[in-house]
Design a protein around this motif. Structure first.
Motif, PDB file in Angstrom:
ATOM      1  N   GLY A 172     -10.416   2.442   6.514  1.00  0.00           N
ATOM      2  CA  GLY A 172      -9.597   1.315   6.909  1.00  0.00           C
ATOM      3  C   GLY A 172      -8.129   1.435   6.558  1.00  0.00           C
ATOM      4  O   GLY A 172      -7.410   0.433   6.461  1.00  0.00           O
ATOM      5  N   ILE A 173      -7.675   2.663   6.389  1.00  0.00           N
ATOM      6  CA  ILE A 173      -6.252   2.885   6.059  1.00  0.00           C
ATOM      7  C   ILE A 173      -5.512   3.321   7.327  1.00  0.00           C
ATOM      8  O   ILE A 173      -6.125   3.660   8.342  1.00  0.00           O
ATOM      9  N   GLU A 174      -4.186   3.306   7.263  1.00  0.00           N
ATOM     10  CA  GLU A 174      -3.381   3.812   8.369  1.00  0.00           C
ATOM     11  C   GLU A 174      -3.230   5.319   8.195  1.00  0.00           C
ATOM     12  O   GLU A 174      -2.798   5.790   7.137  1.00  0.00           O
ATOM     13  N   ALA A 175      -3.579   6.041   9.234  1.00  0.00           N
ATOM     14  CA  ALA A 175      -3.475   7.505   9.199  1.00  0.00           C
ATOM     15  C   ALA A 175      -2.656   7.962  10.396  1.00  0.00           C
ATOM     16  O   ALA A 175      -3.100   7.848  11.541  1.00  0.00           O
ATOM     17  N   SER A 176      -1.463   8.456  10.129  1.00  0.00           N
ATOM     18  CA  SER A 176      -0.602   8.944  11.205  1.00  0.00           C
ATOM     19  C   SER A 176      -0.546  10.463  11.167  1.00  0.00           C
ATOM     20  O   SER A 176      -0.893  11.090  10.158  1.00  0.00           O
ATOM     21  N   VAL A 177      -0.130  11.062  12.262  1.00  0.00           N
ATOM     22  CA  VAL A 177      -0.087  12.521  12.354  1.00  0.00           C
ATOM     23  C   VAL A 177       1.330  12.984  12.661  1.00  0.00           C
ATOM     24  O   VAL A 177       2.101  12.291  13.326  1.00  0.00           O
ATOM     25  N   LEU A 178       1.645  14.149  12.150  1.00  0.00           N
ATOM     26  CA  LEU A 178       2.934  14.780  12.414  1.00  0.00           C
ATOM     27  C   LEU A 178       2.661  16.255  12.687  1.00  0.00           C
ATOM     28  O   LEU A 178       2.278  17.005  11.789  1.00  0.00           O
ATOM     29  N   MET A 190       0.846  -1.197   0.000  1.00  0.00           N
ATOM     30  CA  MET A 190       0.000   0.000   0.000  1.00  0.00           C
ATOM     31  C   MET A 190       0.882   1.248   0.000  1.00  0.00           C
ATOM     32  O   MET A 190       1.887   1.310   0.700  1.00  0.00           O
ATOM     33  N   THR A 191       0.526   2.238  -0.807  1.00  0.00           N
ATOM     34  CA  THR A 191       1.320   3.453  -0.896  1.00  0.00           C
ATOM     35  C   THR A 191       0.929   4.439   0.194  1.00  0.00           C
ATOM     36  O   THR A 191      -0.151   4.361   0.777  1.00  0.00           O
ATOM     37  N   THR A 192       1.823   5.396   0.432  1.00  0.00           N
ATOM     38  CA  THR A 192       1.622   6.393   1.492  1.00  0.00           C
ATOM     39  C   THR A 192       1.714   7.791   0.908  1.00  0.00           C
ATOM     40  O   THR A 192       2.623   8.086   0.123  1.00  0.00           O
ATOM     41  N   ALA A 193       0.797   8.651   1.320  1.00  0.00           N
ATOM     42  CA  ALA A 193       0.810  10.055   0.919  1.00  0.00           C
ATOM     43  C   ALA A 193       0.982  10.923   2.151  1.00  0.00           C
ATOM     44  O   ALA A 193       0.396  10.645   3.205  1.00  0.00           O
ATOM     45  N   ASP A 238      -9.060   6.270  -1.876  1.00  0.00           N
ATOM     46  CA  ASP A 238      -8.407   5.484  -2.919  1.00  0.00           C
ATOM     47  C   ASP A 238      -7.516   4.382  -2.358  1.00  0.00           C
ATOM     48  O   ASP A 238      -6.881   3.643  -3.122  1.00  0.00           O
ATOM     49  N   GLY A 239      -7.427   4.287  -1.016  1.00  0.00           N
ATOM     50  CA  GLY A 239      -6.677   3.208  -0.402  1.00  0.00           C
ATOM     51  C   GLY A 239      -5.251   3.533   0.000  1.00  0.00           C
ATOM     52  O   GLY A 239      -4.491   2.633   0.366  1.00  0.00           O
ATOM     53  N   HIS A 240      -4.875   4.804  -0.037  1.00  0.00           N
ATOM     54  CA  HIS A 240      -3.535   5.195   0.388  1.00  0.00           C
ATOM     55  C   HIS A 240      -3.491   5.377   1.905  1.00  0.00           C
ATOM     56  O   HIS A 240      -4.420   5.952   2.494  1.00  0.00           O
ATOM     57  N   ASP A 241      -2.428   4.905   2.542  1.00  0.00           N
ATOM     58  CA  ASP A 241      -2.150   5.351   3.899  1.00  0.00           C
ATOM     59  C   ASP A 241      -1.771   6.822   3.835  1.00  0.00           C
ATOM     60  O   ASP A 241      -1.239   7.295   2.818  1.00  0.00           O
ATOM     61  N   PHE A 264      -7.678  16.535  -0.095  1.00  0.00           N
ATOM     62  CA  PHE A 264      -6.681  15.584  -0.580  1.00  0.00           C
ATOM     63  C   PHE A 264      -6.635  14.357   0.327  1.00  0.00           C
ATOM     64  O   PHE A 264      -6.557  13.219  -0.155  1.00  0.00           O
ATOM     65  N   ALA A 265      -6.666  14.576   1.644  1.00  0.00           N
ATOM     66  CA  ALA A 265      -6.613  13.460   2.582  1.00  0.00           C
ATOM     67  C   ALA A 265      -7.807  12.535   2.383  1.00  0.00           C
ATOM     68  O   ALA A 265      -7.664  11.299   2.371  1.00  0.00           O
ATOM     69  N   ARG A 266      -8.996  13.102   2.217  1.00  0.00           N
ATOM     70  CA  ARG A 266     -10.194  12.287   1.989  1.00  0.00           C
ATOM     71  C   ARG A 266     -10.074  11.486   0.702  1.00  0.00           C
ATOM     72  O   ARG A 266     -10.373  10.281   0.669  1.00  0.00           O
TER      73      ARG A 266
END
Length: 257
Positions: free
Chosen positions: A50-56, A1-4, A24-27, A17-19
């Motif tokens: 159901g994707i991984e969403a991290s915060v910075l 799975m790709t990450t944005a 589309d299945g991107h973390d 963009f996040a939505r």
């Protein structure tokens, strides 16, 4: 799975963009200054898609904030495949009415952060022969609009120049130039956008959809919506002194975003 990774991800175009990317299945890695809003947005995207969403948490008006995002973009164990440089703001007031410290902060966020983060991302992406960068600019880049317009013009020129230099590397770079978008942009800057005609306002989700299509097509410049395409075409025909006068009523007080 790709990450944005998306900067300015809690509202407006960044949130759109996040939505879209989560759908589309991107973390996603969400970057902004407000920890609580970031966490709420990340939880929402995770629960819905159901994707991984991290915060910075990072303030891109500071060296520390920019460096934190650079470090994340350079993490070879958790690569970022798509960078959205969306963070930005407007200053209320004409040139010389805005404090110099605020002007310099704008250049830090709109230019230095974009330069450094694009460099960090593409260095890692080029080694993998794939990846993309969307740098959010504005149609203000094409008309006289003080520091805001000048900084967005820099984003456009930088992005297209970098895209040319990286041609054949497997990377795609796009400068996104929306017009007026219904976001928190003007409210946060304390700007009155009441004199902007209704037809000039765009929907953030539609702006993002247009950007993603143009990125997939390999374009380096995206001006969403046929109305703005027509307006930008007209800028080549209208004398710059007339553009400057028009800009003073709809641009220097607030920039399209």
């Amino acid at each position: 799975m790709t990450t944005a990774l998306i900067t300015g991800a809690t509202a407006g175009i960044g949130a759109a963009f996040a939505r879209r990317l989560a759908r589309d299945g991107h973390d996603v890695v969400l970057v902004a200054r407000d920890k609580d809003r970031l966490r709420a947005r990340a939880a929402e995207l995770h629960d819905q898609h159901g994707i991984e969403a991290s915060v910075l948490v990072a303030d891109l008006a500071t060296d520390m904030g920019i460096s934190a995002v650079e470090t994340r973009l350079q993490d070879a164990d958790n690569p970022v495949d798509l960078l959205i440089n969306n963070a930005g703001f407007g200053n209320k007031g004409a040139f010389l009415d805005v404090p110099m410290a605020d002007e310099l902060t704008m250049l830090k966020v709109h230019c230095e952060a974009v330069l450094r983060l694009t460099s960090a991302a593409t260095t890692s992406m080029r080694a993998r022969h794939r990846g993309g960068v969307v740098n959010v600019a504005s149609v203000a880049a094409f008309v006289p609009r003080g520091t805001y317009g000048a900084s967005k013009a820099w984003v456009v020129q930088f992005t297209q120049g970098a895209a040319k230099d990286l041609a054949g590397s497997g990377l795609r770079l796009l400068a996104l130039c929306p017009g007026f978008v219904r976001t928190e942009f003007h409210e946060r800057a304390g700007m009155d956008a009441g004199n902007v005609p209704g037809w000039m306002w765009l929907d953030a989700d539609k702006v993002v959809d247009a950007a993603m299509k143009d990125l997939a097509r390999g374009k380096t410049l995206s001006v969403p919506d046929p109305r703005y395409k027509a307006l930008m075409g007209a800028t080549h025909l209208i004398p710059r002194n007339l553009l400057s006068r028009a800009s003073s009523t709809t641009g220097r007080r607030y920039g399209p975003r």
